[in-house]
Design a protein around this motif. Structure first.
Motif, PDB file in Angstrom:
ATOM      1  N   ILE A  49      -3.727  -5.835   6.237  1.00 18.98           N
ATOM      2  CA  ILE A  49      -2.674  -6.406   7.076  1.00 18.98           C
ATOM      3  C   ILE A  49      -1.866  -5.258   7.634  1.00 18.98           C
ATOM      4  CG2 ILE A  49      -0.772  -8.054   7.165  1.00 18.98           C
ATOM      5  CD1 ILE A  49      -3.451  -9.253   6.214  1.00 18.98           C
ATOM      6  N   ARG A  50      -1.907  -5.088   8.955  1.00 18.22           N
ATOM      7  CA  ARG A  50      -1.183  -3.998   9.601  1.00 18.22           C
ATOM      8  C   ARG A  50       0.196  -4.487  10.036  1.00 18.22           C
ATOM      9  NH1 ARG A  50      -6.572  -3.221  10.590  1.00 18.22           N
ATOM     10  NH2 ARG A  50      -7.316  -1.035  10.455  1.00 18.22           N
ATOM     11  N   ALA A  51       1.241  -3.939   9.407  1.00 23.72           N
ATOM     12  CA  ALA A  51       2.606  -4.369   9.718  1.00 23.72           C
ATOM     13  C   ALA A  51       3.012  -3.877  11.091  1.00 23.72           C
ATOM     14  CB  ALA A  51       3.562  -3.827   8.661  1.00 23.72           C
ATOM     15  N   ASP A  52       3.481  -4.788  11.941  1.00 24.70           N
ATOM     16  CA  ASP A  52       3.928  -4.399  13.278  1.00 24.70           C
ATOM     17  C   ASP A  52       5.285  -3.706  13.231  1.00 24.70           C
ATOM     18  OD1 ASP A  52       1.670  -5.430  14.559  1.00 24.70           O
ATOM     19  OD2 ASP A  52       2.546  -7.438  14.633  1.00 24.70           O
ATOM     20  N   ALA A  53       6.085  -4.065  12.213  1.00 22.65           N
ATOM     21  CA  ALA A  53       7.411  -3.455  12.080  1.00 22.65           C
ATOM     22  C   ALA A  53       7.589  -3.030  10.624  1.00 22.65           C
ATOM     23  CB  ALA A  53       8.479  -4.458  12.526  1.00 22.65           C
ATOM     24  N   ALA A  54       8.590  -3.582   9.955  1.00 20.20           N
ATOM     25  CA  ALA A  54       8.854  -3.199   8.572  1.00 20.20           C
ATOM     26  C   ALA A  54       7.757  -3.711   7.653  1.00 20.20           C
ATOM     27  CB  ALA A  54      10.210  -3.734   8.125  1.00 20.20           C
ATOM     28  N   GLY A  55       7.246  -2.832   6.801  1.00 12.24           N
ATOM     29  CA  GLY A  55       6.186  -3.224   5.878  1.00 12.24           C
ATOM     30  C   GLY A  55       6.632  -4.291   4.908  1.00 12.24           C
ATOM     31  N   ASP A  56       7.875  -4.228   4.431  1.00 11.76           N
ATOM     32  CA  ASP A  56       8.363  -5.216   3.475  1.00 11.76           C
ATOM     33  C   ASP A  56       8.325  -6.617   4.073  1.00 11.76           C
ATOM     34  OD1 ASP A  56       8.801  -3.029   1.904  1.00 11.76           O
ATOM     35  OD2 ASP A  56      10.941  -3.391   1.578  1.00 11.76           O
ATOM     36  N   ASP A  57       8.723  -6.735   5.348  1.00 10.55           N
ATOM     37  CA  ASP A  57       8.706  -8.050   5.994  1.00 10.55           C
ATOM     38  C   ASP A  57       7.284  -8.595   6.078  1.00 10.55           C
ATOM     39  OD1 ASP A  57      11.428  -7.834   6.318  1.00 10.55           O
ATOM     40  OD2 ASP A  57      11.331  -7.238   8.425  1.00 10.55           O
ATOM     41  N   SER A  96      -5.161  -8.645  -0.385  1.00 10.98           N
ATOM     42  CA  SER A  96      -4.542  -8.387   0.913  1.00 10.98           C
ATOM     43  C   SER A  96      -3.732  -7.108   0.773  1.00 10.98           C
ATOM     44  CB  SER A  96      -3.619  -9.541   1.326  1.00 10.98           C
ATOM     45  OG  SER A  96      -4.355 -10.691   1.672  1.00 10.98           O
ATOM     46  N   MET A  97      -4.081  -6.094   1.534  1.00 17.22           N
ATOM     47  CA  MET A  97      -3.409  -4.796   1.456  1.00 17.22           C
ATOM     48  C   MET A  97      -2.594  -4.591   2.725  1.00 17.22           C
ATOM     49  SD  MET A  97      -5.138  -1.069   0.754  1.00 17.22           S
ATOM     50  CE  MET A  97      -5.205  -0.363   2.399  1.00 17.22           C
ATOM     51  N   VAL A  98      -1.280  -4.472   2.565  1.00 16.53           N
ATOM     52  CA  VAL A  98      -0.381  -4.343   3.713  1.00 16.53           C
ATOM     53  C   VAL A  98      -0.082  -2.872   3.950  1.00 16.53           C
ATOM     54  CG1 VAL A  98       1.832  -4.997   4.698  1.00 16.53           C
ATOM     55  CG2 VAL A  98       0.609  -6.601   3.206  1.00 16.53           C
ATOM     56  N   VAL A  99      -0.370  -2.403   5.172  1.00 12.99           N
ATOM     57  CA  VAL A  99      -0.137  -1.002   5.537  1.00 12.99           C
ATOM     58  C   VAL A  99       0.881  -0.949   6.671  1.00 12.99           C
ATOM     59  CG1 VAL A  99      -2.404  -0.220   4.780  1.00 12.99           C
ATOM     60  CG2 VAL A  99      -2.107  -1.014   7.127  1.00 12.99           C
ATOM     61  N   GLU A 100       1.589   0.192   6.748  1.00 13.27           N
ATOM     62  CA  GLU A 100       2.614   0.359   7.779  1.00 13.27           C
ATOM     63  C   GLU A 100       2.599   1.796   8.292  1.00 13.27           C
ATOM     64  OE1 GLU A 100       6.693   0.506   6.162  1.00 13.27           O
ATOM     65  OE2 GLU A 100       5.748   0.225   4.191  1.00 13.27           O
ATOM     66  N   GLY A 101       3.321   2.013   9.383  1.00 13.80           N
ATOM     67  CA  GLY A 101       3.470   3.364   9.908  1.00 13.80           C
ATOM     68  C   GLY A 101       2.135   4.009  10.250  1.00 13.80           C
ATOM     69  N   GLN A 102       1.989   5.291   9.904  1.00 17.43           N
ATOM     70  CA  GLN A 102       0.772   6.025  10.218  1.00 17.43           C
ATOM     71  C   GLN A 102      -0.452   5.461   9.506  1.00 17.43           C
ATOM     72  OE1 GLN A 102       1.440  10.181   9.425  1.00 17.43           O
ATOM     73  NE2 GLN A 102       3.195  10.317  10.809  1.00 17.43           N
ATOM     74  N   ALA A 103      -0.233   4.784   8.390  1.00 21.11           N
ATOM     75  CA  ALA A 103      -1.354   4.200   7.645  1.00 21.11           C
ATOM     76  C   ALA A 103      -2.009   3.055   8.407  1.00 21.11           C
ATOM     77  CB  ALA A 103      -0.880   3.710   6.280  1.00 21.11           C
ATOM     78  N   ALA A 125       0.813  -1.213   0.000  1.00 16.56           N
ATOM     79  CA  ALA A 125       0.000   0.000   0.000  1.00 16.56           C
ATOM     80  C   ALA A 125       0.847   1.264   0.000  1.00 16.56           C
ATOM     81  CB  ALA A 125      -0.940  -0.005   1.206  1.00 16.56           C
ATOM     82  N   ALA A 126       1.931   1.278   0.760  1.00 15.93           N
ATOM     83  CA  ALA A 126       2.763   2.471   0.825  1.00 15.93           C
ATOM     84  C   ALA A 126       3.340   2.811  -0.542  1.00 15.93           C
ATOM     85  CB  ALA A 126       3.889   2.266   1.837  1.00 15.93           C
ATOM     86  N   ASN A 127       3.736   1.773  -1.276  1.00 17.68           N
ATOM     87  CA  ASN A 127       4.320   1.991  -2.596  1.00 17.68           C
ATOM     88  C   ASN A 127       3.280   2.486  -3.590  1.00 17.68           C
ATOM     89  OD1 ASN A 127       5.296   0.554  -5.420  1.00 17.68           O
ATOM     90  ND2 ASN A 127       7.005   1.351  -4.194  1.00 17.68           N
ATOM     91  N   VAL A 128       2.083   1.908  -3.538  1.00 15.10           N
ATOM     92  CA  VAL A 128       1.023   2.309  -4.468  1.00 15.10           C
ATOM     93  C   VAL A 128       0.523   3.713  -4.149  1.00 15.10           C
ATOM     94  CG1 VAL A 128      -1.291   1.785  -5.328  1.00 15.10           C
ATOM     95  CG2 VAL A 128       0.332  -0.075  -4.914  1.00 15.10           C
TER      96      VAL A 128
END
Length: 299
Positions: free
Chosen positions: A242-250, A222-229, A174-177
């Motif tokens: 999918i809310r990433a607990d740490a690095a979104g790539d992982d 499945s949409m993976v979001v990270e950080g403030q998102a 999601a961050a990349n898109v």
């Protein structure tokens, strides 16, 4: 070709006025096809019970055979809408009981037939609700060939059966898109992610883009979001967030690995070169760019 209305005593609708689409399209060679604006049918698939088949009444076209609930499209009607409408009229399929997975279109130039393959979300028992059915039954997949099938359905069934095992999932970075378009997303990252999720709800992918048979697919997402998102609204959605607990790539790689282990066909979406290599190594069938996805949801 010519368009010929049904003969007297050849009922097509139990109630209400006849629709302008209720007519035969007759080819120059003499073959006739039902539906002035084309036709569509619903292949409802329940893994526990099989596929829903209709035993066609004797007076109907290829009467006595087994096929799919379906019929003529209305003028301007989308095939998915028409297939589900016809299945509701003929077999009592409840609202929201099925989710389309893909379509397969037979286009003869003068006439087309769209098969809508849909997964049962809420189990139901079919109900004969118009004069076109002798019986409606859930037939196990490996027993369909034992029935005398409508010629059109019989010709398409081997390919459709093979595709029943194919369940594509699109895993979105999601961050990349979101970051691929300079629309002010950095001012409200959660809001931007929410807007992307809304656009993905009706994702339609041409079969060629997935290197699959059929015409168009409606994959799970499945949409993976990270950080403030990660603060994206938690409203119910057909898109899994999918809310990433740490690095979104992982988190993206882990989601790809999970889906691959579940025998799903995975398409990862990212323009990050390093991540592309990681998801390919994790087993993603295809990796598409953020621009590819933007083209699908923006047009």
């Amino acid at each position: 070709m010519t368009v010929v209305p049904p003969a007297a005593g050849e009922p097509r609708r139990p109630e209400g006025p006849r629709d302008p689409g209720d007519a035969w399209v007759v080819a120059e060679s003499g073959e006739k096809y039902w539906g002035r604006f084309g036709a569509a049918g619903l292949l409802a698939f329940d893994p526990a019970r099989g596929v829903l088949l209709q035993h066609r009444v004797a007076w109907s076209h290829f009467g006595g055979t087994w096929g799919l609930p379906g019929g003529a499209l209305h003028e301007g009607e989308r095939a998915i809408v028409g297939a589900i409408r016809e299945a509701q009229e003929e077999a009592g399929v409840p609202d929201g009981a099925v989710r389309p997975r893909f379509t397969s279109v037979l286009d003869l130039g003068i006439w087309s037939y769209t098969t809508v393959i849909a997964d049962v979300q809420v189990p139901f028992d079919p109900v004969i609700s118009d004069p076109e059915s002798v019986a409606l039954e859930w037939v196990p997949v490996d027993q369909v060939d034992a029935r005398p099938l409508h010629p059109g359905f019989g010709a398409s069934w081997p390919a459709l059966r093979a595709l029943l095992e194919v369940r594509p999932v699109v895993v979105v970075d999601a961050a990349n898109v979101v970051g691929s378009v300079p629309d002010g997303w950095w001012k409200d990252r959660a809001g931007a992610a929410g807007r992307l999720r809304a656009r993905l709800e009706g994702l339609t992918v041409p079969a060629a883009d997935l290197e699959l048979e059929g015409s168009a697919w409606f994959p799970e997402v499945s949409m993976v979001v990270e950080g403030q998102a990660r603060g994206i609204d938690s409203d119910a959605s057909v898109v899994s967030v999918i809310r990433a607990d740490a690095a979104g790539d992982d988190a993206i790689v882990a989601e790809v690995e999970r889906l691959v282990s579940a025998k799903r066909t995975v398409v990862a979406v990212t323009s990050d070169r390093g991540l592309r290599e990681r998801v390919e190594h994790a087993g993603a069938e295809h990796v598409r760019s953020a621009g590819w996805l933007r083209d699908l949801i923006d047009h």
